[in-house]
Design an enzyme around this catalytic site. Structure first.
Site, mmCIF file in Angstrom:
data_model
loop_
_atom_site.group_PDB
_atom_site.id
_atom_site.type_symbol
_atom_site.label_atom_id
_atom_site.label_comp_id
_atom_site.label_asym_id
_atom_site.label_seq_id
_atom_site.Cartn_x
_atom_site.Cartn_y
_atom_site.Cartn_z
ATOM 1 N N GLN A 1 -14.457 2.336 1.895
ATOM 2 C CA GLN A 1 -13.807 1.863 0.667
ATOM 3 C C GLN A 1 -13.510 3.032 -0.258
ATOM 4 O OE1 GLN A 1 -16.055 -1.079 -1.567
ATOM 5 N NE2 GLN A 1 -14.271 -1.672 -2.779
ATOM 6 N N ASP B 1 0.858 -1.188 0.000
ATOM 7 C CA ASP B 1 0.000 0.000 0.000
ATOM 8 C C ASP B 1 0.894 1.238 0.000
ATOM 9 O OD1 ASP B 1 -1.830 2.144 0.872
ATOM 10 O OD2 ASP B 1 -3.225 0.523 1.319
ATOM 11 N N HIS C 1 -10.409 -5.962 -2.421
ATOM 12 C CA HIS C 1 -9.058 -6.142 -1.878
ATOM 13 C C HIS C 1 -9.106 -6.332 -0.377
ATOM 14 C CE1 HIS C 1 -10.006 -1.842 -1.875
ATOM 15 N NE2 HIS C 1 -9.280 -1.756 -0.779
ATOM 16 N N PHE C 2 -8.092 -7.005 0.122
ATOM 17 C CA PHE C 2 -7.898 -7.176 1.563
ATOM 18 C C PHE C 2 -6.632 -6.438 1.974
ATOM 19 C CE2 PHE C 2 -10.707 -10.609 0.537
ATOM 20 C CZ PHE C 2 -11.478 -10.804 1.667
ATOM 21 N N HIS C 3 -6.717 -5.807 3.149
ATOM 22 C CA HIS C 3 -5.553 -5.147 3.746
ATOM 23 C C HIS C 3 -4.933 -6.086 4.777
ATOM 24 C CE1 HIS C 3 -6.820 -0.905 2.591
ATOM 25 N NE2 HIS C 3 -7.986 -1.526 2.518
HETATM 26 P P1 5GP Z 1 -9.827 1.003 0.478
HETATM 27 O O1 5GP Z 1 -9.908 2.397 1.024
HETATM 28 O O2 5GP Z 1 -10.571 0.910 -0.813
HETATM 29 O O3 5GP Z 1 -10.167 -0.072 1.462
HETATM 30 O O4 5GP Z 1 -8.304 0.753 0.191
HETATM 31 C C1 5GP Z 1 -7.619 1.270 -0.876
HETATM 32 C C2 5GP Z 1 -6.169 1.299 -0.474
HETATM 33 O O5 5GP Z 1 -5.422 1.516 -1.642
HETATM 34 C C3 5GP Z 1 -5.830 2.406 0.522
HETATM 35 O O6 5GP Z 1 -5.257 1.856 1.675
HETATM 36 C C4 5GP Z 1 -4.847 3.280 -0.251
HETATM 37 O O7 5GP Z 1 -3.809 3.725 0.572
HETATM 38 C C5 5GP Z 1 -4.341 2.350 -1.336
HETATM 39 N N1 5GP Z 1 -3.993 3.004 -2.576
HETATM 40 C C6 5GP Z 1 -4.638 4.029 -3.191
HETATM 41 N N2 5GP Z 1 -4.030 4.326 -4.362
HETATM 42 C C7 5GP Z 1 -2.996 3.457 -4.471
HETATM 43 C C8 5GP Z 1 -1.995 3.274 -5.476
HETATM 44 O O8 5GP Z 1 -1.925 3.962 -6.496
HETATM 45 N N3 5GP Z 1 -1.086 2.280 -5.269
HETATM 46 C C9 5GP Z 1 -1.115 1.492 -4.151
HETATM 47 N N4 5GP Z 1 -0.176 0.553 -4.035
HETATM 48 N N5 5GP Z 1 -2.043 1.656 -3.178
HETATM 49 C C10 5GP Z 1 -2.972 2.614 -3.347
#
Ligand code: 5GP
Length: 150
Positions: free
Chosen positions: A101, A37, A107-109
């Protein structure tokens, strides 16, 4: 974005899967990609995605995709534990913007935790140093079991 709707091929993770955007890869096979991330909530924050599914969230996904993803999450979490020796590991997954989100490709963190180190806020961290991310990815990849180990 609500829980319902169509998958958008222009989302950032779709671009990463197609090789149109860079990522710091931990490992991949024909179905799965695990990568760092770039706005980590903790050192060693890894994301695990399907390269083939067009599910936006857990509710959209085919059972087979979820099974593969969870197996990949466990494999990656074990490598994070072996490489970085955290005191704990958080696994999270958000569905819909109201739930937090921000990228609408399932996706999973995997977020390692250390005693006394506060968790960064989701979606509010600064961008990581690419050299540090690459070093962490190499460390985690080096602790993988199986053929993806490099
Ligand atoms: P969400 O908020 O959808 O659960 O998680 C999306 C994740 O993607 C966030 O933790 C954010 O930091 C990460 N993220 C956003 N843009 C990018 C990117 O361009 N590259 C990577 N590797 N991570 C990203």
């Amino acid at each position: 974005m609500s829980l319902d709707g169509a998958y958008d091929d222009g989302n950032i993770f779709a671009k990463i899967v197609r090789g149109e955007m860079p990522c710091v890869k931990v490992w991949e096979d024909d179905q799965i990609l695990a990568f760092m991330d770039v706005f980590p909530q903790a050192k060693g924050h890894v994301l695990v995605i399907s390269k083939t599914s067009k599910a936006r969230n857990l509710l959209d996904a085919e059972a087979k995709t979820i099974g593969r993803l969870i197996g990949a999450v466990q494999k990656t979490a074990r490598a994070v534990k072996a490489a970085l020796k955290p005191d704990g590991l958080v696994v999270t997954q958000f569905n819909g913007s109201t739930a937090g989100q921000t990228v609408f490709h399932l996706h999973f963190h995997i977020i390692p935790r250390w005693d006394g180190v506060p968790l960064g806020r989701h979606g509010e961290g600064g961008m990581a140093d690419m050299g540090e991310l690459k070093a962490l990815a190499d460390q985690i990849a080096g602790a993988l079991d199986g053929p993806e180990r490099s």
